[in-house]
Design an enzyme around this catalytic site. Structure first.
Site, PDB file in Angstrom:
ATOM      1  N   TYR A  42       0.845  -1.191   0.000  1.00 59.48           N
ATOM      2  CA  TYR A  42       0.000   0.000   0.000  1.00 59.48           C
ATOM      3  C   TYR A  42       0.880   1.241   0.000  1.00 59.48           C
ATOM      4  CZ  TYR A  42      -3.086   3.656   1.686  1.00 59.48           C
ATOM      5  OH  TYR A  42      -3.789   4.828   1.795  1.00 59.48           O
TER       6      TYR A  42
ATOM      7  N   GLU B  34      -3.640   7.536  -3.910  1.00 55.61           N
ATOM      8  CA  GLU B  34      -3.404   6.239  -3.277  1.00 55.61           C
ATOM      9  C   GLU B  34      -3.206   5.162  -4.328  1.00 55.61           C
ATOM     10  OE1 GLU B  34      -5.844   5.026   0.410  1.00 55.61           O
ATOM     11  OE2 GLU B  34      -6.944   4.131  -1.230  1.00 55.61           O
TER      12      GLU B  34
END
Lengths: 382, 289
Positions: free
Chosen positions: A103, A191
C-alpha cells in the site's frame, strides 16, 4: 472531487508510474473488443467505475477468462448500483500475476498539517484492518511541502516494502512520482492500493484513487474537466450548478438551511423530534433570493417530501433575501406540501413583514419550527 | 478580560474596499472595534468611510498605525498570499474569513505563520468577538452579550444559534471564537480551551464540533487533563449518512471514522457535558456552574 480509477491511472501514467495496460468501456461490446486486444493469452478483470469504496465486495469487480466471458461480466456490472450509484463505465485490464501487494498513499493530515506519505507491505482490500490491528505495519512520513518528498525519504520507506534493491529503487521512484501527481493535480488524497510485484519482479500500480480538493478546481480547469456528472445523483449536480450544497436522504422533512453546521444540527433536531430529514441543503452565506428559488425547486422535486422546513440564522445571509426568495418561488410554482419557516438574525423584521404580506407566517424558535414541520409530515398539529 | 482580542485590539482590514470587506468593516466599526487601517493594493491614498486610512501594503499599514491584528476578506485566489504578507509584517493575530483556500496552500501558509510566531484563526471561519470590547470578523454583534462563558466552534451559523440561546437566557460571553471548518486551520479547539482555562473572566466553556476528523476527541482528552472549568459540547451531524468514502488513507491516518456518535462518546468519557440539541446549552451549563 473524486476521480474514477481509470482517470487516476491516466494521471499516474502521465507522471511516469508503471501502470498495467487497460481501457475504459461503456458498453459490453466495447468490453469484448478491449478484452480481445488485451487478453490474447490470459484473463482480464472487469472493474466498475463508480465513486464508492468496496466495489469488489459489492460484486463490481470480476475476472473473465475469455472476451465472451468479459462481455457477460460487463453486462452484469454495467447498470448495477453500488452504494446508490449506477455503474456507467467499466475498466478492462489484464489480470495481473501478483507476487506481493503493498500500500502507498498520500493524504493531507489535519494533525501534522502536512501531506503524509503512508506505506505498508500489507496492502490490498483489508488495509484498514491492518492499520487498526497491526499499526506497526504502517509506516508514515510527514512531507515538508517546501522541499517535497526527498529521495532518501522515499528510499527509506521503500526499504520497509522490499528487500530487493531494484524493487526498492522502483518503489522509491513511484513514491516520488506519486507525490508529484498529488501536488500536480491539487489532490487531497492519492493512493495506490495495491502496489504489486509480479512474478518477474516488476513493481506496478494496480489500482489508483485520487480525490481532488474542490478548492483547487478554479485554478486547474484541466482537472475540473474530468468531472463525470453522470456518476453523481442528478439532484446533487443540479444543486451544485445553483451554488447549493445538497445531499439527498430518505426522509420526509425537506430542509433548507444556511450554513453546514446549522444544517446538520437541524437534521439532527428533526430526528430528535421523531421525524426523518429528506435532505441536507446548505444555501450558503450569500444573500441571493434566486438561490432560495432553486433550493425550493430541488426540494419539491423529491416525491418523498411531505413538509418543507426553513431554518435561517441571518448573518451574512439576510433574512429578507430569503423571504423574497420564498415569495418569488411560490409565485413561480405551487408548493405541493406545507412549509414551516424559522428565521432570525439580520433583517428579521423586514423578512417577517414580507412573508406576512404574502400570507405566510414565520417562527423565531428553532425547536418550535422543527416540531411543527415533523408534525405536518405526520398529518397532525404540533 | 477575554481571549485573543479585547479593547486594546488595533485592527487592520485586508480587502477593506471589497464588497465583503467594506460591509463588515462598517459593521465592526459600528460595534466599537478599533479599526485603524485598511489595505487594498492600488488604493493607498484613500480614506475608508472618511476616517480609516487605506494602505497599499500591510507592512506600511502596521508601521503607520500600530495595528496588531488583521482580518482578511480577500478572494480565495489571493487569500494565501494575504496571510503570508500579514505574517511577514509582524502582526500577532491573523484572522482569515475567506473560504475556498486550497489545502495544499495552507500547508505552506502554516509553516510560514508558525515560524514567525503569529497566531492564525481560520481560514473559512466567522472570526471572533469579545462582546462589548471588540469584534473581528462576521459574527453578528447584536446576538452577543458581555459575560463569562467562552464559546469555541467549528461552525458559523450554528455558533450563532448557540450564542443566541446563551444571550437570550442571561448568559453573556467572554469571547466567542469560530475556528473554521477546513482540514488545516491555524487555531484549534485545544488552543482555545487552553486560552479560556487561563482567562480569569471565563467561568465555563461551550465547544461546538461536527463530524469528520478527530479534533474533538483530542480536545476532549485535553479537557480531562488540563481544563478545570466546566466544559459542555455539541456535535453536529448525528443524522449525517455514512459517506461513500473513496480510498483508505483517511481511516488509516486518523484511526477513526469521525462519526458524531464516536465524538459524543469521547466528550462524555472525558467528563464533558454532552448536548443533544442546541437548546440543551443553558440547562447543561446551569447544572455544571
Amino acid at each position: 472531487m473524486n476521480l474514477h480509477e481509470y482517470q487516476a491511472r491516466e494521471i499516474l501514467k502521465r507522471h511516469g508510474i508503471p501502470v498495467p495496460d487497460g481501457d475504459v468501456a461503456a458498453t459490453p461490446d466495447e468490453v469484448t473488443a478491449i478484452a480481445a486486444r488485451l487478453g490474447g493469452r490470459g484473463r482480464v478483470v472487469v472493474k466498475a467505475q463508480v465513486h464508492a469504496g468496496g466495489r469488489g465486495k459489492a460484486g463490481g469487480v470480476k475476472l473473465a477468462a475469455t472476451p465472451g466471458e468479459a462481455k457477460a461480466m460487463a453486462q452484469e456490472i454495467l447498470g448495477m448500483t453500488i452504494k446508490g450509484l449506477t455503474v456507467h463505465k467499466v475498466l478492462v485490464a489484464p489480470a495481473a500475476d501478483i507476487a506481493s501487494e503493498s500500500y502507498v498513499g498520500i493524504i493531507v493530515d489535519r494533525a501534522s498539517q502536512r501531506p503524509v506519505l503512508m506505506v505498508s507491505p500489507a496492502g490490498g482490500i483489508d488495509i484498514e484492518e491492518v492499520a487498526a490491528k497491526t499499526p506497526e505495519k504502517i509506516h508514515r512520513l510527514a512531507i515538508d511541502p517546501r522541499y517535497g518528498l526527498l529521495p532518501h525519504q522515499a528510499q527509506g520507506l521503500a526499504f520497509s516494502l522490499y528487500k530487493d534493491i531494484a524493487q526498492v529503487r522502483a518503489a522509491a521512484d513511484i513514491m516520488q512520482k506519486l507525490y508529484a501527481a498529488f501536488t500536480g493535480t491539487g489532490a487531497s488524497l492519492a493512493e495506490i492500493n495495491p502496489l504489486i510485484t509480479t512474478a518477474a519482479g516488476q513493481v506496478l500500480a494496480l489500482d489508483a484513487k485520487i480525490v481532488v480538493d474542490d478548492n483547487e478546481l478554479d485554478r486547474r480547469p484541466e482537472i475540473a474537466a474530468l468531472r463525470d456528472a453522470s456518476a453523481e445523483a442528478p439532484s446533487e449536480v443540479q444543486a451544485r450548478k445553483a451554488g447549493l450544497t445538497f445531499i439527498k436522504l430518505e426522509g420526509t422533512v425537506g430542509c433548507c438551511v444556511n450554513g453546514a453546521g446549522l444544517a446538520m444540527a437541524t437534521m439532527d433536531l428533526v430526528k430528535y423530534y421523531g421525524g426523518e430529514p429528506a435532505n441536507f441543503l446548505d444555501i450558503g452565506g450569500s444573500s441571493n433570493p434566486q438561490k432560495v428559488v432553486n433550493a425550493l425547486r430541488i426540494i419539491t422535486a423529491d416525491p418523498n417530501v411531505k413538509a418543507i422546513l426553513f431554518n435561517i440564522f441571518g448573518g451574512i445571509t439576510r433574512c429578507d433575501d430569503v423571504a423574497n426568495g420564498i415569495v418569488q418561488a411560490t409565485r413561480q410554482f405551487p408548493l405541493p406540501v406545507p412549509m414551516v419557516i424559522r428565521l432570525t438574525g439580520t433583517n428579521e423584521q423586514e423578512a417577517v413583514q414580507i412573508l406576512t404580506q404574502a400570507g405566510f407566517s414565520a417562527l423565531t424558535d428553532m425547536d418550535e419550527a422543527v416540531k411543527q414541520a415533523v408534525a405536518k409530515t405526520q398529518g397532525r398539529a404540533a | 478580560m477575554s481571549i485573543f482580542i479585547n479593547r486594546e485590539t488595533r485592527l487592520l482590514v485586508q480587502g477593506i474596499t471589497g464588497r465583503d470587506g467594506s460591509f463588515h468593516a462598517r459593521q465592526m466599526i459600528g460595534y466599537g472595534t478599533k479599526v485603524v487601517a485598511g489595505v487594498t493594493p492600488g488604493k493607498g491614498d484613500q480614506l475608508f468611510e472618511g476616517v480609516v486610512p487605506v494602505f497599499n501594503t500591510v507592512a506600511e499599514a502596521v508601521q503607520e498605525t500600530g495595528a496588531n491584528t488583521t482580518v482578511i476578506y480577500v478572494p480565495a485566489a489571493v487569500a494565501a498570499a494575504a496571510i503570508f504578507e500579514a505574517a511577514d509584517a509582524g502582526l500577532a493575530l491573523l484572522v482569515c474569513i475567506t473560504e475556498g483556500i486550497p489545502v495544499l496552500d495552507m500547508t505552506l501558509v502554516m509553516s510560514y505563520v508558525s515560524e514567525r510566531g503569529a497566531r492564525l484563526i481560520g481560514p473559512n471561519c466567522p472570526g471572533l468577538i469579545s462582546p462589548g470590547q471588540s469584534k473581528v470578523g462576521i459574527i453578528p454583534g447584536n446576538i452577543c452579550a458581555p459575560g463569562r462563558i467562552g464559546v469555541v466552534s467549528r461552525s458559523g451559523t450554528l455558533t450563532y444559534e448557540i450564542i443566541h440561546q446563551l444571550t437570550g437566557q442571561g448568559y453573556g460571553q467572554s469571547t466567542c471564537v469560530g475556528i473554521g471548518g477546513d482540514p488545516i486551520i491555524g487555531t484549534n479547539f485545544i488552543h482555545c480551551l487552553s486560552a479560556f482555562e487561563a482567562d480569569p473572566d471565563t467561568d465555563a466553556i461551550v465547544m461546538i464540533g461536527e463530524i469528520g476528523g478527530t479534533d474533538e476527541q483530542q480536545a476532549a482528552e485535553f479537557v480531562s487533563r488540563a481544563v478545570t472549568k466546566p466544559v459542555i459540547g455539541f456535535i453536529a451531524g448525528q443524522t449525517a449518512p455514512p459517506g461513500r468514502r473513496m480510498g483508505h488513507a483517511g481511516a488509516i491516518i486518523s484511526g477513526s471514522s469521525g462519526t458524531a456518535a464516536e465524538k459524543m462518546q469521547a466528550l462524555a468519557t472525558h467528563g464533558i457535558g454532552v448536548m443533544k440539541r442546541p437548546a440543551d446549552v443553558v440547562p447543561l451549563l446551569r447544572e455544571r456552574l
